[in-house]
Scaffold this motif. Structure first.
Motif, PDB file in Angstrom:
ATOM      1  N   MET A 130     -19.888  34.780 -10.452  1.00 50.72           N
ATOM      2  CA  MET A 130     -18.968  34.054  -9.581  1.00 50.72           C
ATOM      3  C   MET A 130     -17.757  33.478 -10.309  1.00 50.72           C
ATOM      4  SD  MET A 130     -20.060  34.341  -6.517  1.00 50.72           S
ATOM      5  CE  MET A 130     -19.047  33.093  -5.716  1.00 50.72           C
ATOM      6  N   GLU A 131     -17.932  33.088 -11.578  1.00 50.53           N
ATOM      7  CA  GLU A 131     -16.883  32.323 -12.239  1.00 50.53           C
ATOM      8  C   GLU A 131     -16.538  32.795 -13.649  1.00 50.53           C
ATOM      9  OE1 GLU A 131     -17.449  27.911 -11.423  1.00 50.53           O
ATOM     10  OE2 GLU A 131     -19.391  28.690 -10.756  1.00 50.53           O
ATOM     11  N   VAL A 157     -23.583  32.261 -12.477  1.00 52.86           N
ATOM     12  CA  VAL A 157     -22.276  31.697 -12.844  1.00 52.86           C
ATOM     13  C   VAL A 157     -21.348  32.790 -13.366  1.00 52.86           C
ATOM     14  CG1 VAL A 157     -21.070  30.058 -14.331  1.00 52.86           C
ATOM     15  CG2 VAL A 157     -23.238  29.403 -13.265  1.00 52.86           C
ATOM     16  N   SER A 208     -22.276  28.137  -3.891  1.00 51.75           N
ATOM     17  CA  SER A 208     -21.968  29.366  -4.610  1.00 51.75           C
ATOM     18  C   SER A 208     -21.214  29.168  -5.913  1.00 51.75           C
ATOM     19  CB  SER A 208     -21.165  30.317  -3.712  1.00 51.75           C
ATOM     20  OG  SER A 208     -19.945  29.726  -3.311  1.00 51.75           O
ATOM     21  N   THR A 209     -20.676  27.989  -6.182  1.00 53.89           N
ATOM     22  CA  THR A 209     -19.934  27.768  -7.422  1.00 53.89           C
ATOM     23  C   THR A 209     -20.323  26.435  -8.050  1.00 53.89           C
ATOM     24  OG1 THR A 209     -18.052  26.586  -6.423  1.00 53.89           O
ATOM     25  CG2 THR A 209     -17.948  29.011  -6.472  1.00 53.89           C
ATOM     26  N   THR A 210     -20.057  26.320  -9.339  1.00 50.40           N
ATOM     27  CA  THR A 210     -20.340  25.064 -10.024  1.00 50.40           C
ATOM     28  C   THR A 210     -19.402  23.954  -9.563  1.00 50.40           C
ATOM     29  OG1 THR A 210     -18.934  25.712 -11.897  1.00 50.40           O
ATOM     30  CG2 THR A 210     -21.291  26.205 -12.048  1.00 50.40           C
ATOM     31  N   ASN A 264     -24.974  33.550  -6.437  1.00 49.26           N
ATOM     32  CA  ASN A 264     -23.809  34.418  -6.303  1.00 49.26           C
ATOM     33  C   ASN A 264     -23.749  35.092  -4.927  1.00 49.26           C
ATOM     34  OD1 ASN A 264     -24.528  37.495  -6.413  1.00 49.26           O
ATOM     35  ND2 ASN A 264     -25.908  36.530  -7.919  1.00 49.26           N
TER      36      ASN A 264
END
Length: 254
Positions: free
Chosen positions: A180-181, A177, A151-153, A141
């Motif tokens: 960030m999401e 996760v 930084s992201t899936t 993150n």
């Protein structure tokens, strides 16, 4: 539900062999670590044999931490250093029968960094395949690791697609996760074919999983219903003594 103690955070005041023994005493099913390289392989191996615990994963070196480095494999121009780190991790993992290596990207951005990361992951995967080892990549993150390359899936999916080798998988850390999401349940379901390991900690303080904005009783149920049976990595930061922090193992898993 089986659990792996991440010894980067749990019992971090003890030597790695003694932390392995503590994890056994606390009835974890497995262990994992961050950077074991200051400990002799034989000492780790002896502790694993004594306890009967498998070690599930370790990380490649962060690089020069005095300069703030946090991985090398996406740093353009650092190919030699990145591959030394990969080879070092492979030596430890193959000697200790560790099935997963997290290859750390480092602080970088842009297409050149993406291409360099793909090249180094390809090198890692091809060499790891000779030992039956899976390579993992983990999005971190932006709050804990600002400017980290991955930084992201969604970005991780692109990297995995571009490498195109079967032993490259996603380290799905629920803590990172969520920050960030979000939408953990649906993301676990959608990404399940790509997931090589799952980790957890409370959000946003990265403490024990029995508080915070994520309901881990629900998350663990989702994971069970998806048929994921590998041990989940407890990668949280105890607020004080690790043994005193383990009450969640009874409240969340019964």
């Amino acid at each position: 539900m089986r659990l792996s103690a991440n010894l980067g955070f749990l019992w971090s005041d003890r030597s790695l062999p003694d932390a392995i023994r503590a994890a056994k005493a606390a009835r974890f099913d497995a262990v994992e670590c961050h950077w074991p390289y200051n400990t002799e392989i034989k000492d780790i191996s002896d502790a694993l044999a004594e306890t009967g615990l498998p070690m599930l994963g370790l990380n490649t070196s962060r690089g020069d931490t005095s300069k703030g480095e946090n991985g090398l494999s996406a740093l353009v121009g650092r190919e030699a250093d990145a591959r030394v780190a990969i080879d070092e991790a492979l030596a430890y993992a193959s000697a200790l029968n560790v099935p997963n290596i997290h290859v750390m990207a480092g602080f970088a951005s842009g297409q050149a960094a993406h291409e360099f990361f793909v090249e180094n992951l390809t090198y890692a995967c091809k060499n790891a395949a000779q030992h039956g080892i899976t390579i993992l990549i983990e999005p971190l993150n932006k709050y804990d690791a600002p400017n980290y390359f991955l930084s992201t899936t969604e970005q991780a999916k692109k990297v995995i697609w571009d490498v195109g080798l079967p032993n490259l998988k996603l380290m799905f850390d629920c803590y990172h996760v969520q920050l960030m999401e979000g939408d953990i349940g649906h993301r676990l379901e959608a990404l399940l074919p790509l997931i090589g390991h799952i980790q957890f900690a409370s959000v946003p303080d990265r403490g024990t999983p029995d508080h915070g904005e994520l309901n881990y009783a629900h998350v663990f149920q989702v994971i069970r219903e998806l048929g994921y049976i590998a041990p989940l990595g407890a990668e949280y930061k105890p607020n004080g003594d690790t043994d005193a922090s383990l009450g969640w193992m009874k409240t969340l898993l019964t």
